[in-house]
Design a protein around this motif. Structure first.
Motif, PDB file in Angstrom:
ATOM      1  N   UNK A   6      -3.065 -10.687   6.206  1.00  0.00           N
ATOM      2  CA  UNK A   6      -2.574  -9.834   7.284  1.00  0.00           C
ATOM      3  C   UNK A   6      -3.741  -9.291   8.098  1.00  0.00           C
ATOM      4  N   UNK A   7      -3.467  -8.893   9.344  1.00  0.00           N
ATOM      5  CA  UNK A   7      -4.521  -8.247  10.136  1.00  0.00           C
ATOM      6  C   UNK A   7      -4.908  -6.912   9.503  1.00  0.00           C
ATOM      7  N   UNK A   8      -6.179  -6.624   9.505  1.00  0.00           N
ATOM      8  CA  UNK A   8      -6.654  -5.340   8.991  1.00  0.00           C
ATOM      9  C   UNK A   8      -6.301  -4.229   9.972  1.00  0.00           C
ATOM     10  N   UNK A   9      -6.140  -3.044   9.442  1.00  0.00           N
ATOM     11  CA  UNK A   9      -5.924  -1.841  10.249  1.00  0.00           C
ATOM     12  C   UNK A   9      -7.071  -0.870   9.967  1.00  0.00           C
ATOM     13  N   UNK A  10      -7.123   0.186  10.737  1.00  0.00           N
ATOM     14  CA  UNK A  10      -8.175   1.190  10.525  1.00  0.00           C
ATOM     15  C   UNK A  10      -8.137   1.726   9.094  1.00  0.00           C
ATOM     16  N   UNK A  11      -6.960   1.805   8.498  1.00  0.00           N
ATOM     17  CA  UNK A  11      -6.849   2.283   7.116  1.00  0.00           C
ATOM     18  C   UNK A  11      -7.560   1.352   6.134  1.00  0.00           C
ATOM     19  N   UNK A  54      -9.051 -10.229   9.140  1.00  0.00           N
ATOM     20  CA  UNK A  54      -7.881 -10.524   8.328  1.00  0.00           C
ATOM     21  C   UNK A  54      -8.208 -10.119   6.899  1.00  0.00           C
ATOM     22  N   UNK A  55      -7.245  -9.544   6.210  1.00  0.00           N
ATOM     23  CA  UNK A  55      -7.397  -9.154   4.814  1.00  0.00           C
ATOM     24  C   UNK A  55      -6.496 -10.044   3.980  1.00  0.00           C
ATOM     25  N   UNK A  56      -7.038 -10.531   2.865  1.00  0.00           N
ATOM     26  CA  UNK A  56      -6.244 -11.311   1.914  1.00  0.00           C
ATOM     27  C   UNK A  56      -5.944 -10.417   0.718  1.00  0.00           C
TER      28      UNK A  56
END
Length: 162
Positions: A6-11, A54-56
């Motif tokens: 998913x796309x990374x967010x500031x969190x 992107x984060x896995x």
């Protein structure tokens, strides 16, 4: 085991920062990590992002990332995606997270009308080279990376500042 890219967010900034540090340790380059987390956050999630991440995840736990940005091919007349860093924690390797990250990037490249997806790999990293080749990547042996940084960058850019 559930895998999600998913796309990374500031969190996700603390996770991304730690994964960058983990990557640097793996590459024996921890001494080269100089970023300030707040500044990194502005460049990734601020009003004018310079890169995307992107984060896995594996079972809801962040185990890897891909940091990338757009480049441009004058010969193709189209944008491309340059993968700056790809990393999966050692304990999560072999579960398909690296492949899932590259598949997600390739999908983004197609959706965004890009001509190619490119990245660099350290010449000693034989497992990664073999993995990339298994996915259809080819080594660009005739190209060499050039870099200007630190004092040389300051000196080169001083003319335009004057």
């Amino acid at each position: 085991m559930t895998t999600l890219v998913r796309p990374a967010t500031r969190a996700d900034l603390p996770l991304v920062a730690q994964l960058i540090r983990d990557l640097a340790a793996y590459e024996k380059l921890s001494h080269a990590v100089r970023f300030d987390e707040a500044t990194l956050g502005e460049h990734l999630f601020g009003p004018r992002p310079m890169a995307e991440v992107l984060v896995a995840e594996q079972d809801g736990m962040g185990q890897g990332f891909a940091l990338f940005f757009h480049n441009f091919s004058t010969f193709e007349g189209k944008p491309g995606i340059y993968l700056e860093d790809l990393y999966v924690r050692p304990e999560a390797r072999g579960a398909g997270l690296g492949k899932a990250l590259l598949q997600a990037l390739a999908g983004l490249a197609i959706a965004r009308g890009c001509a190619r997806l490119e990245w660099s790999v350290l010449d000693w990293n034989a497992p990664s080279i073999a993995f990339y080749r298994s996915l259809g990547a080819r080594m660009m042996d005739e190209w060499r990376i050039m870099r200007v940084d630190s004092a040389a960058l300051q000196q080169l850019g001083a003319v335009s500042q004057g």
